[in-house]
Design a protein around this motif. Structure first.
Motif, short mmCIF file in Angstrom:
data_model
loop_
_atom_site.label_atom_id
_atom_site.label_comp_id
_atom_site.label_asym_id
_atom_site.label_seq_id
_atom_site.Cartn_x
_atom_site.Cartn_y
_atom_site.Cartn_z
N ALA A 1 0.81 -1.22 0.00
CA ALA A 1 0.00 0.00 0.00
C ALA A 1 0.84 1.27 0.00
O ALA A 1 0.41 2.29 -0.53
N ASN A 2 2.04 1.23 0.57
CA ASN A 2 2.78 2.46 0.82
C ASN A 2 4.12 2.59 0.11
O ASN A 2 4.75 3.64 0.22
N THR A 3 4.56 1.55 -0.58
CA THR A 3 5.87 1.62 -1.23
C THR A 3 5.77 1.07 -2.65
O THR A 3 4.74 0.54 -3.05
N ASN A 4 6.86 1.17 -3.36
CA ASN A 4 6.95 0.58 -4.71
C ASN A 4 7.53 -0.82 -4.63
O ASN A 4 8.28 -1.24 -5.51
N ILE A 5 7.19 -1.55 -3.61
CA ILE A 5 7.68 -2.92 -3.45
C ILE A 5 7.22 -3.74 -4.65
O ILE A 5 6.14 -3.53 -5.17
N SER A 6 8.06 -4.66 -5.07
CA SER A 6 7.67 -5.50 -6.20
C SER A 6 8.01 -6.95 -5.89
O SER A 6 8.64 -7.27 -4.88
N ASP A 7 7.61 -7.80 -6.81
CA ASP A 7 7.89 -9.23 -6.68
C ASP A 7 9.40 -9.50 -6.67
O ASP A 7 9.85 -10.52 -6.17
N LEU A 8 10.18 -8.57 -7.21
CA LEU A 8 11.63 -8.71 -7.19
C LEU A 8 12.20 -8.64 -5.77
O LEU A 8 13.32 -9.07 -5.53
N ASP A 9 11.43 -8.08 -4.85
CA ASP A 9 11.86 -7.94 -3.46
C ASP A 9 11.43 -9.12 -2.58
O ASP A 9 11.62 -9.08 -1.36
N LEU A 10 10.87 -10.13 -3.18
CA LEU A 10 10.33 -11.27 -2.45
C LEU A 10 11.33 -11.86 -1.46
O LEU A 10 11.02 -12.08 -0.29
N ARG A 11 12.54 -12.14 -1.91
CA ARG A 11 13.53 -12.79 -1.04
C ARG A 11 13.96 -11.88 0.11
O ARG A 11 14.19 -12.35 1.22
N THR A 12 14.03 -10.58 -0.14
CA THR A 12 14.39 -9.65 0.94
C THR A 12 13.31 -9.66 2.02
O THR A 12 13.62 -9.69 3.21
N VAL A 13 12.05 -9.68 1.61
CA VAL A 13 10.95 -9.74 2.58
C VAL A 13 10.97 -11.08 3.31
O VAL A 13 10.78 -11.14 4.53
N GLU A 14 11.23 -12.15 2.58
CA GLU A 14 11.31 -13.48 3.19
C GLU A 14 12.44 -13.53 4.23
O GLU A 14 12.24 -14.02 5.35
N ILE A 15 13.60 -13.04 3.87
CA ILE A 15 14.74 -13.03 4.80
C ILE A 15 14.40 -12.19 6.02
O ILE A 15 14.68 -12.58 7.16
N TYR A 16 13.79 -11.04 5.80
CA TYR A 16 13.41 -10.16 6.92
C TYR A 16 12.46 -10.90 7.88
O TYR A 16 12.69 -10.92 9.09
N CYS A 17 11.41 -11.52 7.34
CA CYS A 17 10.43 -12.20 8.18
C CYS A 17 11.05 -13.37 8.95
O CYS A 17 10.77 -13.56 10.14
N ASN A 18 11.89 -14.15 8.29
CA ASN A 18 12.55 -15.27 8.98
C ASN A 18 13.54 -14.77 10.03
O ASN A 18 13.71 -15.40 11.07
N ALA A 19 14.18 -13.63 9.78
CA ALA A 19 15.08 -13.05 10.77
C ALA A 19 14.30 -12.57 11.99
O ALA A 19 14.77 -12.71 13.13
#
Length: 155
Positions: free
Chosen positions: A59-77
């Motif tokens: 809703a608030n950023t230009n996040i894209s599917d290309l950022d999937l792994r960064t979000v995954e790493i963040y959540c697992n961390a």
């Protein structure tokens, strides 16, 4: 020690530079949005974090599917941090080995590594106050328009 670049203290972007930034921002909107279905490796606490941040990011950023792994790493961390913190809370900062010697709880290192990962990913994803401030400043610059044609020339 941080040194100021004296040449850029009173620096203002040229119209060409502003146009390039606008073009870059518009290009970011062309990438596919981040999917809301998490990868299989995101479970339990990590899944809760995924469900919390992905709607906000979409809703608030230009996040894209290309950022999937960064979000995954963040959540697992985040999940690793919570697990390590729970172990530290229950076992303490110092543990006693089978031989009776005391040493630092090994979960302290896991916690520290998780914090490092969280911080790196959070900066990349716009989850820190400073990265959000930069995003908001850029949004404000985009909205502000010169009051008259002479002011536009000065910018």
């Amino acid at each position: 020690m941080l040194e100021l670049n004296k040449e850029k203290v009173n620096w203002h972007a040229t119209q060409k530079e502003l146009n390039a930034r606008t073009d870059a921002k518009e290009a970011l909107n062309g990438y596919p949005k981040l999917v809301t279905v998490p990868p299989k490796s995101v479970k339990a606490v990590a899944l809760d974090e995924w469900k919390r941040i992905v709607p906000l990011l979409n809703a608030n950023t230009n996040i894209s599917d290309l950022d999937l792994r960064t979000v995954e790493i963040y959540c697992n961390a985040v999940a690793m941090y919570e697990k390590a913190q729970n172990q530290i809370n229950s076992r303490g900062l110092v543990i006693t080995t089978k031989t009776g010697t005391q040493k630092a709880n090994p979960y302290l290192k896991a916690q520290s590594e998780a914090v490092d990962r969280i911080n790196k990913c959070a900066k990349e994803l716009g989850l820190t106050i400073s990265s959000r401030a930069r995003i908001e400043v850029n949004k404000a610059k985009k909205k502000s328009k010169p009051r008259d044609k002479f002011e536009a020339i000065l910018e």
